[in-house]
Design a protein around this motif. Structure first.
Motif, PDB file in Angstrom:
ATOM      1  N   PHE A  17       0.837  -1.198   0.000  1.00 18.85           N
ATOM      2  CA  PHE A  17       0.000   0.000   0.000  1.00 18.85           C
ATOM      3  C   PHE A  17       0.871   1.246   0.000  1.00 18.85           C
ATOM      4  O   PHE A  17       1.798   1.363   0.823  1.00 18.85           O
ATOM      5  CB  PHE A  17      -0.919   0.074   1.221  1.00 18.85           C
ATOM      6  CG  PHE A  17      -1.685   1.360   1.257  1.00 18.85           C
ATOM      7  CD1 PHE A  17      -2.805   1.533   0.467  1.00 18.85           C
ATOM      8  CD2 PHE A  17      -1.238   2.436   2.032  1.00 18.85           C
ATOM      9  CE1 PHE A  17      -3.484   2.742   0.450  1.00 18.85           C
ATOM     10  CE2 PHE A  17      -1.920   3.643   2.021  1.00 18.85           C
ATOM     11  CZ  PHE A  17      -3.048   3.808   1.228  1.00 18.85           C
ATOM     12  N   ASN A  18       0.581   2.124  -0.909  1.00 22.38           N
ATOM     13  CA  ASN A  18       1.153   3.464  -1.033  1.00 22.38           C
ATOM     14  C   ASN A  18       1.540   3.784  -2.468  1.00 22.38           C
ATOM     15  O   ASN A  18       1.390   4.911  -2.909  1.00 22.38           O
ATOM     16  CB  ASN A  18       2.391   3.679  -0.150  1.00 22.38           C
ATOM     17  CG  ASN A  18       2.004   4.391   1.137  1.00 22.38           C
ATOM     18  OD1 ASN A  18       0.987   5.088   1.149  1.00 22.38           O
ATOM     19  ND2 ASN A  18       2.772   4.220   2.181  1.00 22.38           N
ATOM     20  N   GLY A  19       2.089   2.756  -3.148  1.00 22.49           N
ATOM     21  CA  GLY A  19       2.523   3.040  -4.515  1.00 22.49           C
ATOM     22  C   GLY A  19       3.810   3.836  -4.549  1.00 22.49           C
ATOM     23  O   GLY A  19       3.933   4.804  -5.292  1.00 22.49           O
ATOM     24  N   LEU A  20       4.784   3.446  -3.737  1.00 19.04           N
ATOM     25  CA  LEU A  20       6.074   4.128  -3.753  1.00 19.04           C
ATOM     26  C   LEU A  20       6.782   3.874  -5.075  1.00 19.04           C
ATOM     27  O   LEU A  20       6.624   2.830  -5.691  1.00 19.04           O
ATOM     28  CB  LEU A  20       6.959   3.637  -2.606  1.00 19.04           C
ATOM     29  CG  LEU A  20       6.428   3.801  -1.187  1.00 19.04           C
ATOM     30  CD1 LEU A  20       7.486   3.382  -0.179  1.00 19.04           C
ATOM     31  CD2 LEU A  20       5.977   5.232  -0.934  1.00 19.04           C
ATOM     32  N   GLU A  21       7.590   4.833  -5.437  1.00 17.06           N
ATOM     33  CA  GLU A  21       8.337   4.739  -6.693  1.00 17.06           C
ATOM     34  C   GLU A  21       9.160   3.457  -6.740  1.00 17.06           C
ATOM     35  O   GLU A  21       9.221   2.771  -7.754  1.00 17.06           O
ATOM     36  CB  GLU A  21       9.254   5.967  -6.816  1.00 17.06           C
ATOM     37  CG  GLU A  21      10.028   6.066  -8.136  1.00 17.06           C
ATOM     38  CD  GLU A  21      11.467   5.572  -8.026  1.00 17.06           C
ATOM     39  OE1 GLU A  21      11.974   5.459  -6.887  1.00 17.06           O
ATOM     40  OE2 GLU A  21      12.073   5.288  -9.074  1.00 17.06           O
ATOM     41  N   ILE A  22       9.793   3.115  -5.645  1.00 12.51           N
ATOM     42  CA  ILE A  22      10.712   1.979  -5.636  1.00 12.51           C
ATOM     43  C   ILE A  22      10.015   0.665  -5.968  1.00 12.51           C
ATOM     44  O   ILE A  22      10.597  -0.222  -6.589  1.00 12.51           O
ATOM     45  CB  ILE A  22      11.446   1.877  -4.281  1.00 12.51           C
ATOM     46  CG1 ILE A  22      12.577   0.856  -4.368  1.00 12.51           C
ATOM     47  CG2 ILE A  22      10.494   1.558  -3.158  1.00 12.51           C
ATOM     48  CD1 ILE A  22      13.437   0.796  -3.127  1.00 12.51           C
ATOM     49  N   GLY A  23       8.745   0.565  -5.596  1.00  8.33           N
ATOM     50  CA  GLY A  23       8.002  -0.655  -5.896  1.00  8.33           C
ATOM     51  C   GLY A  23       7.938  -0.926  -7.390  1.00  8.33           C
ATOM     52  O   GLY A  23       7.985  -2.074  -7.835  1.00  8.33           O
ATOM     53  N   GLY A  24       7.868   0.138  -8.166  1.00 13.41           N
ATOM     54  CA  GLY A  24       7.794  -0.009  -9.605  1.00 13.41           C
ATOM     55  C   GLY A  24       9.131  -0.350 -10.241  1.00 13.41           C
ATOM     56  O   GLY A  24       9.190  -0.740 -11.409  1.00 13.41           O
ATOM     57  N   ALA A  25      10.202  -0.193  -9.469  1.00 16.96           N
ATOM     58  CA  ALA A  25      11.537  -0.455 -10.011  1.00 16.96           C
ATOM     59  C   ALA A  25      12.022  -1.853  -9.679  1.00 16.96           C
ATOM     60  O   ALA A  25      13.056  -2.292 -10.163  1.00 16.96           O
ATOM     61  CB  ALA A  25      12.525   0.582  -9.477  1.00 16.96           C
TER      62      ALA A  25
END
Lengths: 341, 341
Positions: free
Chosen positions: A285-293
DNA sequence: GTCCTTAATGACAGCGCTAACACCGTTATC
DNA sequence: GATAACGGTGTTAGCGCTGTCATTAAGGAC
């Protein structure tokens, strides 16, 4: 040396009076030039600005604000700076404040309502233009003070309760619920939960409730859960997932209290060669940038933290005083499908 | 209704006067009670506190600070909130400020020296107790204002130049140099560098210089480098490493401008099955918590960001005015060996 | 020329609070 | 019993600035 009884050398060095004398006009004229307020001839303006430059005069806003009953400060009360979401809210606040010349005065509560009360009291003493505060959990005294202050108050992050003045945020219950639905639709059935300290993070609790709700409506419930005592962190997420899987094999989906924790979970899977999504779904939960990387992008829900800060400031500056009815602004959220669930 | 010519309903609702009248004492006595300053009988104190409670009186610090020439505000100027290090510095500041009752007023420069100047000007107008500001890059006017203000000034993060008053931080040149030495000792010879925007991050530049210096002294130099235009991020690090390795095969060690970028590099290796440390060394900077939670802990240098904030405040509060000679406090750094280099 | 408006400036009071000093009564000191 | 010392309280005069109104001079309308 003018000084009456006061110390001859208090802090203030150059005052309006000096600038006025030097430029041969009255104080009020200098004041007008500096605030760009009221008609002043170009000649006078230049004389004054010259004197300001020469003396290195710095206005005293304490005096100015006192005289004009208008402080250009905004109180901001947040629980913590450790959790990345709050700096992002602060960014949003700053971005909206930028053009206005209003300065934020920031207080940190450490998730403690007594400290919060204390903080609100001392921030209100600066006669701020408005107050921004995170969440709905306040002492009665805090609520009282905020209401009586007459200034606009925005409660941030959450919209699941009634606001003092306005609330800006998203429904965490809804986000939890949608997380559950999303995973159910993808066929997961044996759910685990990994979370952190609920006492301090009421919104994580709301998401958890929403999740359970979604499961219950499908006749399911959590198989197991692991709660870490302390603030969320990647390491905590990693260890908690390990503990959970060791204790209860067979779980096919784990919902984490936030991305920090979830990424820890991803790391555990990478280290243990657990196939994300197929062997085990991970949801944050949050959708941090790092999750997408990540090698496989994290499945999560994007909250609009920056927007919450920005919107709150914008809304609050529209109308300078509290109007009767509390309002709510929903900044929404969206599911980030990712590749881990 | 007292009001002379002023609006009858300015912001202030209850003032000292009201409380004084209600409790049948003079204003100064109320003031003494509230500030716990000067002798007051228990009886009087109770009467006053009762009246304060009844009226819901909130002191006006603008007036108080003006009268006593002592504001209890501290100006804090940082370049950004996006880079995680600054919220951590802020945490340190808050932690040291906590017990003092001093409130921080925060300004964000976006790495722009003009904005910084503007900001310093308006923060000084609040007659702060002290000013904290990141780095040594200021306009002349900014430096001038800070010096003339007479208040303590701490320049944070960096100690590689001369301070206005005191500097608290670490040597980034040294960190870069030690990074190079560390990798050389481990036998790496073909070095790449992945970095982000140098215009905005002077300290990353200093580390880079230190690194090159270490390589040169061993008769080596960087084989290739990839600079990302924009703020550091994990995704940027991941993509930049890919670009670098595609363009220049054979590199055996890549130093990143910071951990965010380096973790992106780690993710790239994980995704491409590049064996960390053996095929390719990855080295970061900052020592973020998340680096330690990776499947293989990140090799990096730990900077003491929290301590920088805390130490600066502590030092600055020791002596309330600028003393002549600039001083420097080195909070140091340490190599985190990790498993990626 | 009169009246009105507007630009440009200033005098003055006061924002809400606190520092400095003054004052009173009580107790300790010898 | 005079003197000093101190606890407790009040009076006064600002802190540095801005709101409000007053004043003057300079045009414009007719």
């Amino acid at each position: 040396m003018k000084s009456g009884r006061r110390q001859p050398d208090r802090k203030q060095k150059v005052t309006l009076t000096e600038v006025a004398k030097m430029s041969g006009v009255s104080e009020i004229t200098v004041s007008r030039v500096l605030r760009n307020n009221g008609p002043v001839s170009t000649q006078t303006r230049e004389k004054v600005l010259e004197a300001v430059k020469q003396t290195g005069y710095v206005p005293n806003r304490l005096a100015g604000s006192l005289a004009s009953a208008d402080s250009n400060l905004m109180g901001v009360v947040i629980p913590s700076l450790s959790n990345i979401v709050f700096p992002e809210v602060l960014r949003g606040i700053h971005s909206a404040l930028g053009p206005t010349g209003i300065q934020p005065v920031v207080g940190i509560t450490d998730y403690n309502m007594e400290i919060e009360e204390q903080l609100v009291r001392s921030l209100l003493a600066w006669k701020p233009q408005a107050m921004l505060i995170v969440g709905f959990d306040h002492t009665d005294a805090t609520r009282q003070m905020l209401r009586n202050s007459g200034v606009r108050v925005a409660e941030l992050m959450d919209i699941d309760s009634e606001a003092i003045d306005i609330a800006v945020g998203m429904s965490h219950r809804g986000a939890g619920y949608d997380t559950g639905r999303h995973l159910l639709e993808r066929g997961y059935r044996k759910f685990g939960y990994v979370g952190h300290d609920w006492l301090s993070d009421r919104r994580a609790r709301l998401r958890f409730d929403g999740l359970c709700d979604a499961l219950n409506r499908s006749g399911l419930s959590l198989v197991d859960q692991e709660l870490f005592q302390g603030p969320s962190s990647t390491m905590a997420g990693r260890q908690a997932l390990q503990a959970l899987l060791t204790r209860t094999p067979g779980i096919d989906a784990v919902v984490f209290s936030n991305d920090d924790m979830a990424i820890g979970g991803v790391f555990h899977c990478l280290a243990q060669n657990i196939a994300l999504k197929d062997d085990l779904a991970i949801f944050g939960f949050n959708g941090l940038e790092i999750g997408g990387a990540l090698p496989q992008p994290l499945s999560t829900i994007r909250s609009h933290r920056f927007e919450i800060g920005r919107t709150a400031v914008e809304k609050i500056l529209e109308t300078p005083v509290q109007h009767g009815a509390p309002a709510t602004i929903n900044t929404g959220y969206e599911i980030v499908v990712g590749a881990t669930a």
